[in-house]
Write an enzyme that holds these catalytic residues in place. Structure first.
Site, PDB file in Angstrom:
ATOM      1  N   CYS A  60      57.159  68.719  52.407  1.00 31.81           N
ATOM      2  CA  CYS A  60      58.503  68.081  52.507  1.00 31.81           C
ATOM      3  C   CYS A  60      59.562  68.365  51.733  1.00 31.81           C
ATOM      4  CB  CYS A  60      58.203  66.688  52.689  1.00 31.81           C
ATOM      5  SG  CYS A  60      56.859  66.028  53.603  1.00 31.81           S
ATOM      6  N   ASP A  84      45.206  66.448  46.476  1.00 33.77           N
ATOM      7  CA  ASP A  84      45.382  67.882  47.077  1.00 33.77           C
ATOM      8  C   ASP A  84      46.677  68.492  46.382  1.00 33.77           C
ATOM      9  OD1 ASP A  84      45.492  69.928  48.971  1.00 33.77           O
ATOM     10  OD2 ASP A  84      47.104  68.917  49.772  1.00 33.77           O
ATOM     11  N   TYR A 135      47.466  70.740  62.958  1.00 33.20           N
ATOM     12  CA  TYR A 135      47.225  70.318  61.781  1.00 33.20           C
ATOM     13  C   TYR A 135      46.668  68.802  61.638  1.00 33.20           C
ATOM     14  CZ  TYR A 135      49.321  67.323  57.378  1.00 33.20           C
ATOM     15  OH  TYR A 135      49.543  66.584  56.170  1.00 33.20           O
ATOM     16  N   HIS A 138      44.862  65.637  55.347  1.00 30.80           N
ATOM     17  CA  HIS A 138      45.488  64.621  54.913  1.00 30.80           C
ATOM     18  C   HIS A 138      45.270  63.281  55.946  1.00 30.80           C
ATOM     19  CE1 HIS A 138      48.052  67.940  53.097  1.00 30.80           C
ATOM     20  NE2 HIS A 138      47.449  67.257  52.111  1.00 30.80           N
TER      21      HIS A 138
END
Length: 721
Positions: free
Chosen positions: A31, A268, A170, A173
């Site tokens: 991001c 992560d 995706y 997460h």
């Protein structure tokens, strides 16, 4: 210098389905706060990395529907044709540098708060988010599942139209596809729940549908978390992930392998406080061992030897970076050119992540002040124009992070002479001792990088062991004076909670101290018990508590805040920091403010106790992490006592201050302050920042008339209730 042959493998092309990356450097999805709402900022930010040698560059998570709206945070979006147009700019600019463009398709399920869209997301089961407050999803029925899969297909087609070369399905997460795969989220009893084959069904079907939709125009990437560190409930490497790789390897062109769920995604992102480079390699290597397709993965990679070793050892095929590519977008090019000492190494502080977590663009970087400013301010991390007033001499007083950065950039802008004067025997300021705190060793790179660069600049001279008075500064002979004398911790308990000092607080006493005194001056506190009072809310208070506990002290960490170090929630360090202090036996006392201290005792009250009931805490010593104060005495004397007119008579044309001498802030903001002044030293008034470009919708008469007419038509036949 030529490239070291042992790094040659990093620059070999690699095939990804129908596409070819020109080397093995890839900017993984991450991001930046620009999304598709600020297309120029997004494109310039990503394109700079392609210019710096990255062969593949991805968007951040890219929402596929208003049902997956992460406001207050900023994601990219590919909801409609407008998003196609905005994101195509990024693709075009990446392609100009022969880099592949990737789009990470995202659906958050219960983790999407939908604050802007006010939609309701769908998920495998109606389980509330473990990341957001009061956020639930609709439990998807069969029609909902087809709806969700069609959203992925439509978004993939838009991504292809925009010009993306790689499309992600995706899931990591703990987002939607991995929610179906994981028992923690998936409590279904139909063909999409229960056994591994059933839990894997949604994800595999979606990959099949996306692959068919984009054909040979795009490579398919799957990003998967291989361990959520939750025991049996969470995703398991051997139970879930390796079987999934075997199940879908024929459909996937490249695997992006990482760790953790969203609630603790610091596992992560791996802040350097807790993890070294390459922490995820064992999990990535496990996938590499069974997949016939390339495997990429993050590891906070800054060392090219470790990068090459990971590939040569068969653990990875592609070096994926997130924060290191922000800290130095030219990382690949510098390795290619053998300029390893010019690499601006990431320090792993995750302050970049903190800005996204808080919800505000742009991201910032402690090491790279130009990050996020590529379009807004037109800054390039490696290119500098000669200053229009380059025939001036500059005196920078104070060689902390702001002073070092300012002197370095002034040198690169060709100023005639820059003298960086420091009272101590070396550069760094507080950043000389901050890296000595537990886990913060990599933060020393802030100083090391700038020392190397300053040493290379013939027009910049570092002068240590020299304390200048205001008279010395006035008579120094420099036309431009910049004061960068930093800040200090208040010694009297002055704090942001009460905006007052604390009775009995006095760090000149032997049994009281500030962090500066302990770490910078070597002051020691006698006795066994210590109260650390923290109203700073970031790393200093908890670091002092950890350090003293490791030395065998019985530590009480007291704060008027609701939790210790709340800013560490945004840098993803909070969970492990809490575990560390718990393991060391540190007593945590939130919502308490000392009312007075006496030798041997701290008397405090609860901040919401209107009756003022007091509680006593035994303390042989007290550490005040209360608030910082600008060390502005020199600046004030120059400006107020000597005065600007007299300074001009002495030949000083301009006087500025930067960094914490202006106001105490994050180190990233201090570095930015020094960089900004140096970039704008030849503007009309460098004391005030030049305006930056704003990406916004502009109202004109035609648009106002159109909107009013549309609104009037909509309600023309509506009746008032």
């Amino acid at each position: 210098m030529p490239r070291d042959p042992k790094h040659d493998i990093l620059f070999e092309p690699i095939k990804i389905g129908p596409k070819v990356m020109k080397n093995r450097f890839y900017q993984v999805p991450h991001c930046n706060g620009f999304g598709s709402e600020k297309p120029f900022s997004q494109a310039y930010f990503r394109a700079l990395k392609a210019e710096g040698g990255f062969a593949g560059v991805s968007t951040e998570y890219c929402s596929i529907s208003p049902e997956s709206d992460d406001t207050h945070r900023m994601s990219a979006r590919i909801w409609d044709d407008g998003d196609i147009k905005n994101l195509s700019l990024m693709c075009d600019m990446l392609h100009e540098h022969d880099a592949l463009a990737a789009c990470e398709l995202w659906y958050g399920g219960p983790h999407a708060p939908n604050m802007e869209s006010r939609c309701v997301a769908r998920g495998p089961s109606q389980i509330p988010s473990d990341f957001e407050f009061l956020t639930y999803a609709i439990e998807a029925d069969k029609d909902d599942i087809r709806h969700l899969q069609n959203l992925y297909v439509a978004a993939a087609k838009r991504a292809r139209t925009a010009g993306f070369d790689i499309v992600y399905v995706y899931g990591s997460h703990s987002y939607l596809p991995q929610q179906f795969l994981t028992p923690y989220y998936n409590h279904r009893t139909d063909e999409y729940g229960g056994s591994f084959e059933n839990r894997a069904r949604f994800w595999r079907e979606t990959i099949e549908m996306v692959k068919e939709a984009v054909g040979d125009d795009c490579a398919i990437c799957v990003r998967m978390s291989t361990d959520m560190f939750m025991g049996e409930a969470g995703t398991q490497l051997k139970r879930d992930c390796l079987p999934f790789v075997e199940l879908c390897d024929d459909l996937v062109d490249v695997w992006d392998i990482n760790l953790s769920g969203i609630a603790e995604w610091g596992e992560d992102a791996t802040p350097s406080r807790f993890y070294p480079q390459g922490r995820a390699l064992p999990w990535q290597a496990a996938v590499k061992a069974i997949s016939k397709k390339p495997v990429l993965g993050v590891g906070r990679w800054t060392n090219p030897d470790l990068m090459a070793e990971a590939i040569n050892d068969g653990k990875l095929d592609i070096i994926a970076t997130c924060r290191p590519s922000t800290s130095d977008p030219f990382l690949p090019k510098k390795i290619d050119e053998g300029r390893l000492d010019d690499i601006r190494e990431c320090i792993g502080c995750s302050v970049c992540i903190s800005r996204w977590e808080i919800g505000g663009p742009p991201l910032i970087c402690t090491q790279n002040a130009t990050a996020g400013e590529e379009y807004r301010r037109g800054w390039h991390p490696e290119r500098f124009t000669k200053a229009k007033n380059a025939d001036n001499d500059v005196l920078v007083v104070g060689a902390g992070p702001a002073g070092m950065e300012c002197a370095m950039i002034l040198g690169k802008r060709g100023m005639r002479r820059v003298h960086l004067v420091e009272a101590e025997d070396d550069m760094g300021g507080t950043m000389r001792w901050i890296p000595q705190l537990p886990g913060l060793g990599e933060w020393a790179r802030i100083v090391n990088y700038r020392k190397i660069q300053i040493d290379k600049l013939k027009n910049v001279e570092f002068i240590p062991n020299t304390k200048l008075s205001a008279k010395d500064v006035a008579e120094y002979g420099a036309e431009i004076v910049i004061v960068a004398t930093g800040s200090y911790w208040s010694t009297d308990g002055l704090n942001g909670a009460s905006h007052a000092t604390i009775e009995g607080a006095d760090a000149s006493l032997a049994w009281q101290a500030t962090p500066d005194q302990i770490m910078g001056e070597g002051k020691e506190l006698a006795g066994d018990s210590v109260v650390v009072f923290d109203n700073d809310g970031y790393y200093t208070g908890v670091s002092m508590a950890e350090k003293l506990a490791l030395e065998g002290k019985k530590v009480t960490l007291m704060t008027p805040l609701g939790t210790i170090a709340p800013y560490m929630h945004f840098t993803l360090e909070a969970p492990n920091q809490h575990r560390t202090l718990h393991r060391l036996g540190v007593e945590i006392v939130p919502y308490h403010l000392p009312s007075r201290v006496e030798e041997g005792v701290v008397v405090a009250t609860h901040v919401y106790d209107e009756e003022g009931h007091e509680k006593s805490f035994a303390a042989d010593g007290v550490v005040w992490v209360a608030q910082r104060r600008s060390n502005e005495a020199l600046f004030r004397e120059l400006k107020d006592s000597i005065g600007l007119d007299q300074l001009k008579a002495e030949g000083v044309d301009s006087l500025y201050r930067i960094g914490d001498c202006e106001a105490p802030r994050l180190t990233a903001d201090a570095v930015f302050s020094g960089h900004r002044l140096a970039r704008e030293i030849d503007s009309d008034d460098p004391a005030f920042p030049l305006p930056f470009k704003r990406e916004r919708r502009m109202v004109d008469d035609a648009s106002v008339a159109f909107e009013k007419a549309e609104y009037a038509a909509l309600y023309a036949e509506a009746s008032l209730s």
